[in-house]
Design a protein around this motif. Structure first.
Motif, PDB file in Angstrom:
ATOM      1  N   PRO A 320      31.025  10.057 -38.066  1.00  0.00           N
ATOM      2  CA  PRO A 320      29.742   9.834 -37.391  1.00  0.00           C
ATOM      3  C   PRO A 320      28.691  10.854 -37.813  1.00  0.00           C
ATOM      4  N   SER A 321      27.434  10.459 -37.672  1.00  0.00           N
ATOM      5  CA  SER A 321      26.319  11.349 -37.972  1.00  0.00           C
ATOM      6  C   SER A 321      25.452  11.521 -36.736  1.00  0.00           C
ATOM      7  N   VAL A 322      24.964  12.717 -36.527  1.00  0.00           N
ATOM      8  CA  VAL A 322      24.047  12.963 -35.412  1.00  0.00           C
ATOM      9  C   VAL A 322      22.819  12.074 -35.579  1.00  0.00           C
ATOM     10  N   GLY A 323      22.429  11.425 -34.487  1.00  0.00           N
ATOM     11  CA  GLY A 323      21.291  10.518 -34.508  1.00  0.00           C
ATOM     12  C   GLY A 323      21.672   9.048 -34.585  1.00  0.00           C
ATOM     13  N   GLU A 324      22.939   8.761 -34.917  1.00  0.00           N
ATOM     14  CA  GLU A 324      23.397   7.358 -34.937  1.00  0.00           C
ATOM     15  C   GLU A 324      23.544   6.831 -33.514  1.00  0.00           C
ATOM     16  N   TYR A 325      23.457   5.487 -33.409  1.00  0.00           N
ATOM     17  CA  TYR A 325      23.557   4.834 -32.094  1.00  0.00           C
ATOM     18  C   TYR A 325      24.922   4.173 -31.913  1.00  0.00           C
ATOM     19  N   PHE A 326      25.407   4.206 -30.671  1.00  0.00           N
ATOM     20  CA  PHE A 326      26.449   3.293 -30.212  1.00  0.00           C
ATOM     21  C   PHE A 326      25.735   2.151 -29.489  1.00  0.00           C
TER      22      PHE A 326
END
Length: 328
Positions: A320-326
């Motif tokens: 995962p990358s910071v700023g991605e959405y679930f």
């Protein structure tokens, strides 16, 4: 006592087992018909049917019970003292309730009249109840409205989920049920007084535990963190979200307190404005996600086609990358 046992899921097995091992006579079992439960559309027997077969007990699996005259006549011919009903899956009509000499009795997994209905364990967890329990109730035509004979409550632990609480209540149901059958046998010629159990229910809120629907399993990241946590526990292991177009089952999270958020190891993304955003990835810890209120840390999950992963494994698997959405 001559008993016909009605049940379907694993939850019912403890109660059937304890009755079989008692000095009572379980003369037959009624369960739901075999269903297609696998990808190959193979018909699979209910857990109770499989258990009853191992014990060489006569089994009935009628497609319908209401207005099923041949089945009703068969039940009458068995000269039964009691019907015991544990999570059978259908409401018994009046013509069946009237068959046994000493009534139909149900073990319901809630503190009635709170959580009448089909999914009491899930809703007690979903709503954050401090206590739940089991009541032995004489069945009537209403939905869990009969008089209580016995009741016992237990505390819901903070780490309980659907699996652990179901197991506890299944064991409690079996114990109370055996006590109830013995009580009924010893009081056949007396008027049974359930006034004590009635008094225990005074002042309780009447609530209904509707069936869980497919839409309930979706995690709404716009909810409060505590509600998300409760849902994941209540619907374990099926609460889910979407990540990069794939279904991700959320198995375990932790709500981060203010003190934990201030902890130096949690360097959280500071300029986020919406829930469901990855605001930190902490090596050997987990993935931190924003909600309507406090952030949560995702500790255990299962992405479709993969095994269950925790903490570091989960980070390595999802990348995962910071700023991605679930997505909910």
């Amino acid at each position: 006592m001559r008993i016909i046992f009605w049940g379907t899921p694993d939850y019912s097995i403890s109660s059937l087992d304890i009755l079989i091992k008692s000095n009572h006579d379980v003369i037959a079992v009624v369960s739901q018909p075999d269903k297609k439960r696998s990808r190959g559309n193979k018909l699979i027997a209910s857990p109770i049917k499989s258990f009853a077969e191992q014990e060489s007990i006569k089994i009935y699996t009628p497609e319908k019970i209401r207005n099923n005259i041949p089945f009703i006549n068969e039940l009458k011919s068995l000269s039964c003292d009691l019907f015991i009903v544990i999570a059978y899956g259908k409401i018994l009509p009046k013509e069946i309730l009237e068959i046994p000499k000493f009534g139909c009795w149900n073990a319901h997994a809630s503190l009635l009249p709170r959580w009448r209905g089909a999914a009491p364990i899930q809703w007690s967890l979903m709503k954050g109840d401090e206590y739940t329990g089991v009541g032995i109730m004489k069945m009537s035509e209403g939905l869990d409205t009969g008089d209580l004979l016995l009741e016992e409550k237990i505390k819901i632990d903070n780490n309980d989920n659907l699996n652990t609480l179901t197991e506890k209540l299944s064991i409690l149901s079996a114990k109370l049920l055996l006590n109830a059958v013995s009580f009924l046998e010893n009081n056949i010629n007396k008027k049974i007084n359930s006034q004590l159990a009635k008094q225990n229910t005074l002042g309780r809120e009447i609530t209904y535990a509707r069936m869980i629907e497919k839409s309930d399993f979706k995690v709404n990241w716009g909810d409060e963190a505590i509600k998300i946590s409760r849902k994941i526990k209540a619907l374990y292991p099926r609460a889910n979200t979407n990540f990069r177009g794939k279904n991700l089952k959320i198995l375990k999270i932790k709500v981060l307190s203010s003190d934990e958020i201030k902890n130096a190891k949690y360097h959280l993304m500071s300029n986020y404005s919406k829930p469901g955003i990855i605001i930190a990835v902490i090596e050997n810890e987990g993935i931190i996600i924003s909600t309507k209120t406090d952030p949560i840390i995702l500790l255990e999950a299962k992405i479709e086609g993969k095994n269950i992963s925790t903490k570091k494994q989960l980070i390595q698997q999802l990348k995962p990358s910071v700023g991605e959405y679930f997505l909910d």
